[in-house]
Design a protein around this motif. Structure first.
Motif, short mmCIF file in Angstrom:
data_model
loop_
_atom_site.label_atom_id
_atom_site.label_comp_id
_atom_site.label_asym_id
_atom_site.label_seq_id
_atom_site.Cartn_x
_atom_site.Cartn_y
_atom_site.Cartn_z
N ALA A 126 82.84 8.64 8.14
CA ALA A 126 83.50 7.37 8.40
C ALA A 126 82.52 6.21 8.25
O ALA A 126 82.86 5.16 7.66
N CYS A 127 81.31 6.37 8.76
CA CYS A 127 80.30 5.30 8.64
C CYS A 127 79.93 5.09 7.18
O CYS A 127 79.76 3.95 6.73
N GLY A 128 79.79 6.18 6.41
CA GLY A 128 79.49 6.05 5.00
C GLY A 128 80.58 5.33 4.24
O GLY A 128 80.31 4.52 3.34
N THR A 129 81.83 5.61 4.60
CA THR A 129 82.95 4.93 3.95
C THR A 129 82.93 3.43 4.24
O THR A 129 83.14 2.60 3.35
N ALA A 130 82.65 3.08 5.50
CA ALA A 130 82.59 1.66 5.86
C ALA A 130 81.43 0.96 5.17
O ALA A 130 81.58 -0.15 4.64
N VAL A 131 80.26 1.58 5.14
CA VAL A 131 79.10 0.99 4.48
C VAL A 131 79.33 0.89 2.98
O VAL A 131 78.93 -0.08 2.33
N GLY A 132 80.02 1.89 2.41
CA GLY A 132 80.31 1.86 0.97
C GLY A 132 81.15 0.67 0.58
O GLY A 132 80.95 0.07 -0.48
N ALA A 133 82.11 0.30 1.43
CA ALA A 133 82.92 -0.88 1.13
C ALA A 133 82.07 -2.15 1.17
O ALA A 133 82.26 -3.07 0.36
N TRP A 134 81.09 -2.19 2.05
CA TRP A 134 80.22 -3.37 2.14
C TRP A 134 79.26 -3.45 0.95
O TRP A 134 78.92 -4.52 0.48
N LEU A 135 78.82 -2.27 0.44
CA LEU A 135 77.87 -2.23 -0.67
C LEU A 135 78.55 -2.13 -2.03
O LEU A 135 77.90 -1.77 -3.01
N ARG A 136 79.83 -2.49 -2.10
CA ARG A 136 80.59 -2.24 -3.33
C ARG A 136 80.05 -3.01 -4.53
O ARG A 136 80.28 -2.62 -5.68
N ASP A 137 79.34 -4.12 -4.29
CA ASP A 137 78.84 -4.91 -5.41
C ASP A 137 77.41 -4.55 -5.79
O ASP A 137 76.84 -5.15 -6.68
N ARG A 138 76.80 -3.61 -5.10
CA ARG A 138 75.44 -3.20 -5.43
C ARG A 138 75.44 -2.18 -6.56
O ARG A 138 76.48 -1.68 -6.96
N ALA A 139 74.24 -1.87 -7.08
CA ALA A 139 74.12 -0.94 -8.19
C ALA A 139 74.51 0.46 -7.73
O ALA A 139 73.78 1.07 -6.91
N PRO A 140 75.61 1.02 -8.21
CA PRO A 140 76.04 2.34 -7.72
C PRO A 140 75.08 3.46 -8.08
O PRO A 140 74.92 4.41 -7.31
N GLU A 141 74.42 3.36 -9.26
CA GLU A 141 73.46 4.42 -9.63
C GLU A 141 72.32 4.49 -8.62
O GLU A 141 71.86 5.57 -8.26
N ALA A 142 71.84 3.33 -8.17
CA ALA A 142 70.76 3.30 -7.19
C ALA A 142 71.22 3.88 -5.85
O ALA A 142 70.45 4.58 -5.17
N ILE A 143 72.46 3.59 -5.47
CA ILE A 143 72.98 4.12 -4.21
C ILE A 143 73.07 5.64 -4.27
O ILE A 143 72.66 6.35 -3.34
N VAL A 144 73.59 6.17 -5.38
CA VAL A 144 73.72 7.63 -5.51
C VAL A 144 72.35 8.29 -5.46
O VAL A 144 72.14 9.29 -4.75
N ALA A 145 71.38 7.75 -6.20
CA ALA A 145 70.04 8.32 -6.20
C ALA A 145 69.41 8.24 -4.80
O ALA A 145 68.74 9.19 -4.35
N SER A 146 69.65 7.15 -4.09
CA SER A 146 69.06 6.97 -2.75
C SER A 146 69.64 7.96 -1.76
O SER A 146 68.90 8.62 -1.02
N VAL A 147 70.98 8.07 -1.73
CA VAL A 147 71.59 8.96 -0.73
C VAL A 147 71.31 10.42 -1.04
O VAL A 147 71.15 11.24 -0.12
N LEU A 148 71.22 10.78 -2.32
CA LEU A 148 70.86 12.16 -2.65
C LEU A 148 69.43 12.45 -2.23
O LEU A 148 69.12 13.54 -1.74
N SER A 149 68.54 11.47 -2.39
CA SER A 149 67.15 11.66 -1.97
C SER A 149 67.05 11.82 -0.46
O SER A 149 66.29 12.66 0.05
#
Length: 452
Positions: A314-337
């Motif tokens: 639930a927290c990830g879903t809420a944060v994802g809506a807030w970060l919707r305009d950021r670079a998605p590739e960077a977010i995916v690489a960060s959370v996987l790391s």
């Protein structure tokens, strides 16, 4: 002279008092319903029809968790660990194995029904309502007849999910991004699941079939709610189908690889997270039965880990809506790391409480990674094939979850070994995510890839 009033005409003190008591009794329900409706219909979601889809997905989540409670009590909690492991393995073999063969077919079949999406969603709801009634007769004994019905529930749930993914882009309010819409829909499902789970547990105290009766009632409600979606859901003007095939040089039909390598890398990274999710669900379920958290019972330990995963999601879903305009590739690489780091620590310093930390981290990062994948598909996939692309990606992610569940049931109940396997899975996804990020940076400043 004015006529005297009496209670017989409906305006007397007794009648007024009765109406006041009636309003007081139903106010909590009507007030709650109005409050939910205000939230789901905010920011133009009511006018576009997205609010009704959010409510429908909440109904879907509540019904699914009722069935999950009934199956868990029969297949898992009612027998010793060794027998439960055999039952779950049988459940996977009878339901999940055929499901992996059926899942790739569901998307193409639904592609052929672009004008019947409301009917398809209503059919998926009604099918699960009927199957819940059929399962109620076998849930107490755990007989083999339970498993074909469970397979039918999985297929119907998958069909609903594919159609729902295809419908969301059609119901976007002005100024809404697809990621924000998906986050609202997903969060509604999570909240409904959390609210319905204790209700299902309470119904189970009345008897094993009662959660299934509750699921039947919820899915019947969902059947009618599906037809309340706007008519534009059934319109498919200008749409074409996307393919995940890599051999498309001669084809006029676009596919994900011809559109953007970061999308493909993001999809592979998300697949690794789904493998991790399926693995943790089954592996930790049996591990915590043998080694509960802090001397707690197995049910309480599983509840703590499940709640941790749900809160993280639930927290990830809420944060994802807030970060919707950021670079998605960077977010995916960060959370996987981040997930890789936590799984490695879990393998080296395995302990009961650390499993709850891992579950919460995995839930948080999986939600962010999925919303970022949605953003990449929205950005790089042409609108003409976007809905089909979502259907194909959802099918692949569901199959990845099945693979993870199979690995979790097959491994020995050794915590360090299990976390080492989880680390290897996440490492593969991290490599794909980093590759997608590097590809994006390499092509930064150039035009977006076009469909061949």
């Amino acid at each position: 002279m004015a006529p005297a009033r009496s209670s017989a005409d409906g305006s007397g003190p007794a009648r007024r008092a009765g109406r006041a008591v009636g309003r007081a009794l139903h106010l909590p329900f009507t007030g709650t319903a109005r409050g939910i409706r205000r939230v789901t219909h905010a920011h133009g979601a009511g006018e576009s029809g997205l609010g009704r889809l959010i409510e429908l997905h909440a109904i879907n989540g509540a019904g699914d968790v009722m069935i999950t409670v009934a199956l868990a009590s029969t297949v898992f909690f009612s027998v010793p660990t060794d027998e439960a492991r055999g039952r779950v393995a049988l459940y996977l073999a009878i339901t999940m194995a055929p499901f992996t063969l059926l899942a790739p077919v569901i998307g193409p079949l639904l592609d052929r029904l672009p004008h019947g999406r409301r009917a398809a969603m209503a059919g998926a709801m009604l099918t699960r309502a009927l199957l819940a009634v059929l399962m109620s007769g076998a849930v107490a004994t755990g007989g083999l007849e339970l498993y074909p019905a469970a397979l039918g529930v999985l297929v119907a749930s998958k069909a609903y999910g594919v159609v729902r993914s295809a419908v969301v882009p059609r119901l976007l309010p002005p100024g809404f991004s697809l990621v924000k819409a998906n986050s609202r829909v997903t969060l509604a499902g999570l909240l409904a699941t959390g609210a319905a789970a204790p209700v299902g547990a309470a119904l189970h105290l009345l008897g094993p079939p009662w959660p299934l009766y509750g699921a039947c009632a919820i899915f019947v409600w969902g059947t009618f709610a599906a037809f309340q979606l706007p008519h534009k859901v059934d319109e498919a003007k200008g749409e074409r189908r996307a393919r995940l095939s890599t051999h498309e040089a001669h084809s006029k039909r676009p596919g994900l690889r011809t559109v953007s390598r970061p999308v493909l890398c993001g999809l592979l990274a998300n697949a690794s997270m789904r493998v991790l999710s399926g693995f943790l669900i089954f592996f930790l379920a049996f591990l915590l039965r043998e080694h509960p958290l802090g001397g707690q019972s197995a049910a309480v330990s599983l509840g703590i880990v499940g709640a941790s995963a749900g809160v993280g999601n639930a927290c990830g879903t809420a944060v994802g809506a807030w970060l919707r305009d950021r670079a998605p590739e960077a977010i995916v690489a960060s959370v996987l790391s981040v997930t890789l780091g936590v799984t490695i620590l879990s393998a080296l310093l395995f302990s009961g409480p650390f499993t709850a930390v891992l579950a919460g981290t995995a839930g948080f990062c999986q939600a962010l990674a999925k919303l970022s994948l949605d953003a990449m598909i929205q950005r790089d996939v042409p609108e003409a094939v976007r809905t089909s692309a979502f259907a194909r990606s959802e099918t692949l992610l569901q199959m990845a979850w099945v693979v993870g569940g199979g690995i979790g049931i097959a491994l020995p109940l050794n915590g360090a070994l299990g976390m080492a396997v989880a680390s290897a899975v996440v490492a593969l996804g991290t490599a794909a995510a980093v590759r997608g990020l590097l590809t994006t940076r390499h092509h930064r400043g150039s035009a977006r890839p076009r469909v061949a």
